[in-house]
Scaffold this active site. Sequence first.
Site, PDB file in Angstrom:
ATOM      1  N   SER A  96       0.798  -1.231   0.000  1.00 25.10           N
ATOM      2  CA  SER A  96       0.000   0.000   0.000  1.00 25.10           C
ATOM      3  C   SER A  96       0.825   1.273   0.000  1.00 25.10           C
ATOM      4  O   SER A  96       0.262   2.363  -0.197  1.00 25.10           O
ATOM      5  CB  SER A  96      -0.931   0.001   1.217  1.00 25.10           C
ATOM      6  OG  SER A  96      -1.889  -1.032   1.117  1.00 25.10           O
ATOM      7  N   THR A  97       2.135   1.191   0.211  1.00 24.47           N
ATOM      8  CA  THR A  97       2.957   2.405   0.133  1.00 24.47           C
ATOM      9  C   THR A  97       3.003   2.956  -1.288  1.00 24.47           C
ATOM     10  O   THR A  97       3.436   4.094  -1.498  1.00 24.47           O
ATOM     11  CB  THR A  97       4.396   2.127   0.613  1.00 24.47           C
ATOM     12  OG1 THR A  97       4.964   1.073  -0.180  1.00 24.47           O
ATOM     13  CG2 THR A  97       4.417   1.730   2.078  1.00 24.47           C
TER      14      THR A  97
END
Length: 584
Positions: free
Chosen positions: A296-297
């Site tokens: 998700s970064t």
Amino acid sequence: MKRFALKSNGSLYPWRFRLVIGLLGLCCAAVVWRIAELHVLDEGFLRSQGDKRSVRHVPIPAHRGQITDRNGEPLAVSTPVLTIWANPSQLIDQQAHWPELASALGTDLATFSERLKANADKEFIYLRRRMTPASGEAVMALKVHGVYSIEEYRRFYPAGEVAAHLVGFTNVDEQGQEGLELAYDQWLQGVPGKRQVLQDRRGRLIKDVQVVSNARPGNDLRLSIDLRLQYLAHRQLREGMQEFGAKAGSVVMLDVHTGEVLAMVNQPSYNPNNRANLQPSMMRNRAMIDVFEPGSTMKPISMTAALATGRWKPSDQVNVYPGTLRIGRYTIRDVSRAPGGVLDLAGILLKSSNVGMSKVALDIGGEAVHDAMAAVGLGEYTGVGFPGESVGKLPTYRTWRSAETAALSYGYGLSVTAVQLAQAYAILANDGRKVPMSLLRVDGLPDTQQVLPEDATRMVQEMLQNVIEAEGGTHRARVPGYHVSGKSGTARKASTSSKGYQEDSYRSLFAGFGPSSDPRIAIAVVIDEPSNGGYYGGLVAAPVFGGLMSNALRLMNVAPDNLASLEQPALPSPPALATTGEPR
């Protein structure tokens, strides 16, 4: 019987006598001529032959250049040492001195004797290399015939394991083997000098004649890292790993405006000054070499790509109900459910919605997401010149299928390094401007390149600040007195023995920057396989980010931009006094 009459000189054949006398005379004349030629006409020949038997050229060692941090603190220095060597053909006859010599060298007599006898026909062996001057002089004070010393230098690393992966180390001959010691080996190496001496036939020094050429020390190397920040990062990462029982981890800190690496640490680490029990896996600079799916970064990069197209605005909403999205034979799921099933773009990042991000990416197309990720340096070398740096993998397709587009948008199907992740967030923090990364100190501001639209990146900066500060956000990453921005990530580890992913094996990630009002520092945290208390990036990696960012901003004297968070609650007023003067 006929008799021969002898002449008065007794010679039967006088011409033979004269021939012999003539030959002897010619020999004498040749010898005299040769002597005259050597001593008068060609005296240099005799001198050179004599010099070959007595004049020697002894090398003068040159110390290796020093490696320092940005403030001049030493990270690698060369200290003088003595190397003890022997001529076994001479030492073999000194058995009476063997016990005291073995003791002074720090070895047992049996091993010393066996080695000496095995090399009895040789004229050179090392007895012990790189002894401290005091220990080496103690050996030479024994004055054992056949034992000699050489002046050398030994590399010492004052920071020990704190900077080991970045600085690297040298071998016994001071040749770079790992890290920046290897990358800048030619720059750091010195040029030995030469000294002319007179020695006897046994190799003993008679006279120091002259210095033929002076030794030239190696060039110094000033790195971009700040040793104070390096210590802070090392401590913060170690404590975070110990708390959650993690297997390994990395932290990278970048200067947003100059591209300098201010800190780079890995765990597990090693002591370069004592490598007796060193395991190969401990030497790996994971921040530069290990690749992983960033999870998700990557959503802020995908969100920037969507805003850059002009098709999306921060207020636009996406229906993520029921928290799953079916694409072919794949099902995309959200970990947390959105209230009402509808999220705006900021809410997609706050809730880390895979479904919401996938729908946005499917609208703009996989190529737009790919181009944004390529623009921030994913899938290419950072250009810092570190040996063995991994480039990662950013896939590209002629035709982007829906599943590939969706997976890429929330950080799967690609691989990056911790350094690349930190650089990507530094570009977001710098309003979409890319600055060349550097492991060496940079004087002045380097040239920048606008790789992402400025307005789009500023909108994403506000969203990332909201991710940390809003209700339900990643509170563990908060920094008292400062507004900071960032995004957590939790990625399952791919299986190396079969297709798919490992069971219960994760990487916890967090990347961000601060202060939000004027970003100075970008930090990426990667923690591998936490095993105690959880594995989500917001739980495991976020506190490492928050603690390090808090200490770093204060150490760098960055003015707080969120003083309201430091305000103390009003103290209660003292109790009213009774007429007697006693408290009620």
